[in-house]
Design a protein around this motif. Structure first.
Motif, PDB file in Angstrom:
ATOM      1  N   GLN A  22       0.839  -1.204   0.000  1.00  0.00           N
ATOM      2  CA  GLN A  22       0.000   0.000   0.000  1.00  0.00           C
ATOM      3  C   GLN A  22       0.868   1.245   0.000  1.00  0.00           C
ATOM      4  OE1 GLN A  22      -3.060  -0.211   3.016  1.00  0.00           O
ATOM      5  NE2 GLN A  22      -3.392   2.012   2.871  1.00  0.00           N
ATOM      6  N   ALA A  33       2.388   1.817  -3.376  1.00  0.00           N
ATOM      7  CA  ALA A  33       1.416   2.368  -4.320  1.00  0.00           C
ATOM      8  C   ALA A  33       1.218   3.855  -4.066  1.00  0.00           C
ATOM      9  CB  ALA A  33       0.091   1.618  -4.184  1.00  0.00           C
ATOM     10  N   SER A  65       2.254   6.903  -6.564  1.00  0.00           N
ATOM     11  CA  SER A  65       1.268   7.847  -7.080  1.00  0.00           C
ATOM     12  C   SER A  65       1.677   9.289  -6.788  1.00  0.00           C
ATOM     13  CB  SER A  65      -0.106   7.513  -6.508  1.00  0.00           C
ATOM     14  OG  SER A  65      -0.765   8.657  -6.030  1.00  0.00           O
TER      15      SER A  65
END
Lengths: 129, 129
Positions: free
Chosen positions: A99, A102, A106
């Motif tokens: 997580q 990610a 981003s």
DNA sequence: GCTTGACCTGGAGTGCACTCCAGGAGCGAC
DNA sequence: GTCGCTCCTGGAGTGCACTCCAGGTCAAGC
């Protein structure tokens, strides 16, 4: 006859840590056992100590808090029979890391976009100069 | 007539921060300007404030220290003409983040491997049970 | 036998990034 | 006009993960 195992300074250099950190990890219960000592009371790290500490550094470098590393060490130290909680702990950490990756990826995309804007602007200033 | 801009609580909720953190960022020089106040002295965040703070959160979430965010804010606040140092700061950060991502990914691979071993072992225990 | 250097211990100190608190002001609702 | 709410300020406190220090031991080299 050379002593078996590395001194704390050697172990620290090998692992990319400091002697202080190694002592701290041991005192805090992150290691599987008290590191064995030479006759004069100095620590001597053997291969199994190093292998474990490498894992500790991997967990730490991926953001696992000290307290969770300790929980994991407690489980391993307790011996066979608790493979499931160990696995669950690692899997939960894995999810956290994914997580995190990610999220960072981003955010990095947005920062890259901003970098692109500055690059364009500077290119244009260069040309018009 | 509704006031222009969000209260600190609204801004915090929108940004996923706390009011305390917003005040702290402002006091620490991470924002581009003192946030404007209502007649009673309460902060009112407008869109440009929010846009900037989103960037701040991106930089923070990718591991940029507060002091570097402040340096970047200082540059932006200084106005046009220092695009190059701004760009360089962002590019340096980008490299840091990429290196960090690579490192974490590699450590995660090793942890995944360990997870695989536990999964195998547990599968075997299950079958032999 | 004395100096040097690596190591020992318990405990204090550091840096970072918030987070919390006390005491107080403004404002709408009752 | 006072209750309750949100906000204000300056400053103290917290949690984390080390990092440093004083005072001491020990073995090896000169």
């Amino acid at each position: 006859m050379p002593a078996a195992g590395l001194t704390i300074a050697e172990a620290a250099a090998t692992l990319g840590l400091t002697s202080d950190t190694l002592r701290y990890y041991e005192k805090d219960g992150l290691l599987l056992r008290p590191v064995p000592r030479s006759s004069s009371g100095h620590r001597r790290y053997d291969e199994s100590d190093l292998r474990w500490i490498v894992l500790v550094t991997r967990l730490r470098a991926t953001g696992m808090p000290i307290r969770d590393v300790r929980r994991y060490a407690d489980l391993v130290r307790a011996g066979d029979g608790n493979e499931l909680p160990r696995l669950e702990l690692l899997q939960a950490h894995r999810e956290q890391v994914l997580q995190q990756l990610a999220e960072v990826t981003s955010h990095l995309g947005a920062i890259d976009h901003k970098i692109g804007i500055y690059e364009d602007r500077l290119r244009r200033l260069e040309i018009s100069a």
